[in-house]
Design an enzyme around this catalytic site. Structure first.
Site, mmCIF file in Angstrom:
data_model
loop_
_atom_site.group_PDB
_atom_site.id
_atom_site.type_symbol
_atom_site.label_atom_id
_atom_site.label_comp_id
_atom_site.label_asym_id
_atom_site.label_seq_id
_atom_site.Cartn_x
_atom_site.Cartn_y
_atom_site.Cartn_z
ATOM 1 C CG ASN A 29 -1.727 1.258 1.376
ATOM 2 O OD1 ASN A 29 -1.732 2.084 0.468
ATOM 3 N ND2 ASN A 29 -2.409 1.397 2.503
ATOM 4 C CE LYS A 60 -0.177 3.109 4.853
ATOM 5 N NZ LYS A 60 -0.159 3.191 6.308
ATOM 6 C CG HIS A 105 -5.858 2.017 5.219
ATOM 7 N ND1 HIS A 105 -5.402 2.941 6.140
ATOM 8 C CD2 HIS A 105 -4.852 1.118 5.054
ATOM 9 C CE1 HIS A 105 -4.166 2.597 6.498
ATOM 10 N NE2 HIS A 105 -3.817 1.508 5.858
ATOM 11 C CD GLU A 138 -2.956 5.527 6.764
ATOM 12 O OE1 GLU A 138 -2.940 5.569 5.517
ATOM 13 O OE2 GLU A 138 -2.042 4.980 7.432
ATOM 14 C CD GLU A 145 -3.531 -2.392 7.243
ATOM 15 O OE1 GLU A 145 -2.505 -2.720 6.639
ATOM 16 O OE2 GLU A 145 -4.028 -1.250 7.147
ATOM 17 N N GLY A 155 2.549 2.240 10.774
ATOM 18 C CA GLY A 155 3.530 3.320 10.638
ATOM 19 C C GLY A 155 4.254 3.661 11.934
ATOM 20 C CB SER A 184 5.169 -1.936 11.929
ATOM 21 O OG SER A 184 4.795 -0.586 12.179
HETATM 22 P P1 13P Z 1 3.013 0.299 7.616
HETATM 23 O O1 13P Z 1 3.504 -0.989 7.016
HETATM 24 O O2 13P Z 1 3.752 1.507 7.116
HETATM 25 O O3 13P Z 1 2.901 0.227 9.098
HETATM 26 O O4 13P Z 1 1.509 0.504 7.066
HETATM 27 C C1 13P Z 1 0.618 -0.543 7.167
HETATM 28 C C2 13P Z 1 -0.603 -0.190 6.409
HETATM 29 O O5 13P Z 1 -1.350 0.695 6.796
HETATM 30 C C3 13P Z 1 -0.862 -0.904 5.156
HETATM 31 O O6 13P Z 1 -2.131 -0.636 4.676
#
Ligand code: 13P
Length: 246
Positions: A8, A10, A93, A95, A164, A170, A208
């Site tokens: 992803n 982002k 997601h 976010e 997640e 992150g 992560s």
């Molecule tokens: P990270 O791997 O940067 O923690 O992000 C995970 C994520 O949100 C994947 O959709």
């Protein structure tokens, strides 16, 4: 079941950085990997990624509109994604739930809109740190998945699910393999109660995940792959995670 490693990106990338990343991934994936691989990219780069990606890699979006077409300024519908060869669409997601106030019901509708175009939704669920500390992890992820089951009925066997934990995204704090497996087992049981075909639903872990911790997470019974944020932007790291999934 064949594992799925999905990146992803982002809101990262640009034409030249994408070019370099895709070239390095194509080189690393010249021999077809034993797992499925995808990258979920910002919508403006779908065409670029489609033309430069390794043959064995699929393309995904990071969101999809719940609507089929019409007066929804700024949104991208599933049929448009389909035009660009999109195979997966991330929905729900954290976010988007957090910054765009997406409700469980909207996420369920987005999954339905993707399925209607033959796109596999990667439905994300996960608890915040406060919810985990309050002992609400199970209740939260079950509520999030229940909405998607309710709206999608027997089609639920066509989704990919991603656990997640919000506190692991992150942050460099990964759920331990045991913590992740415990939640995956809960989700698996919930899917089993909803469909006879639950065994075909991949449940990915995200938060992560990196080259160092991927193997131990992917070794768990109900972890069928990974949804990778930061580490998917570095070809060597992403390729190591793919290798860990073989
Ligand atoms: P990270 O791997 O940067 O923690 O992000 C995970 C994520 O949100 C994947 O959709």
């Amino acid at each position: 079941m064949k594992k799925l490693i999905a990146g992803n990106w982002k809101m990262n990338g640009n034409l030249s950085a994408n070019h370099a990343l895709l070239a390095a991934l194509a080189e690393g994936l010249r021999v077809k990997p034993a797992c499925d691989v995808a990258v979920c990219v910002p919508a403006p780069y779908l065409a670029q990624v489609q033309s430069l990606k390794a043959a064995s890699m699929d393309v995904g979006s990071q969101d999809v509109s719940a609507h089929a077409f019409g007066a929804y300024t700024g949104e991208v519908c599933a049929a448009m994604l389909k035009d660009f060869g999109v195979r997966y669409a991330i929905v729900g997601h954290s976010e988007r739930r957090q910054y765009h106030a997406e409700s469980d019901a909207l996420v369920a509708d987005k999954a339905k809109a993707a399925l209607a175009e033959g796109i596999t939704p990667i439905v994300c669920v996960g608890e915040t740190l406060a919810e985990r500390q309050a002992g609400q992890t199970e209740e939260v992820v079950k509520r999030q998945l229940a909405a998607v089951i309710h709206t999608n009925g027997h089609c639920i066997s066509e989704i990919v699910l991603a656990y997640e934990p919000v506190w692991a995204i992150g942050t460099g704090k990964t759920a331990s393999p045991e913590e992740a497996q415990a939640v995956h087992a809960v989700l698996r049981a919930q899917l089993k109660a909803a469909t006879d075909m639950s065994a075909r639903v991949k449940i990915l872990y995200g938060g992560s995940m990196n080259a160092a911790n991927a193997s131990s997470l992917l070794a768990q019974a109900d972890i069928d792959g990974g949804l990778i944020g930061g580490a998917s932007l570095k070809a060597a790291d992403f390729l190591s995670i793919i290798a860990a999934a073989q």
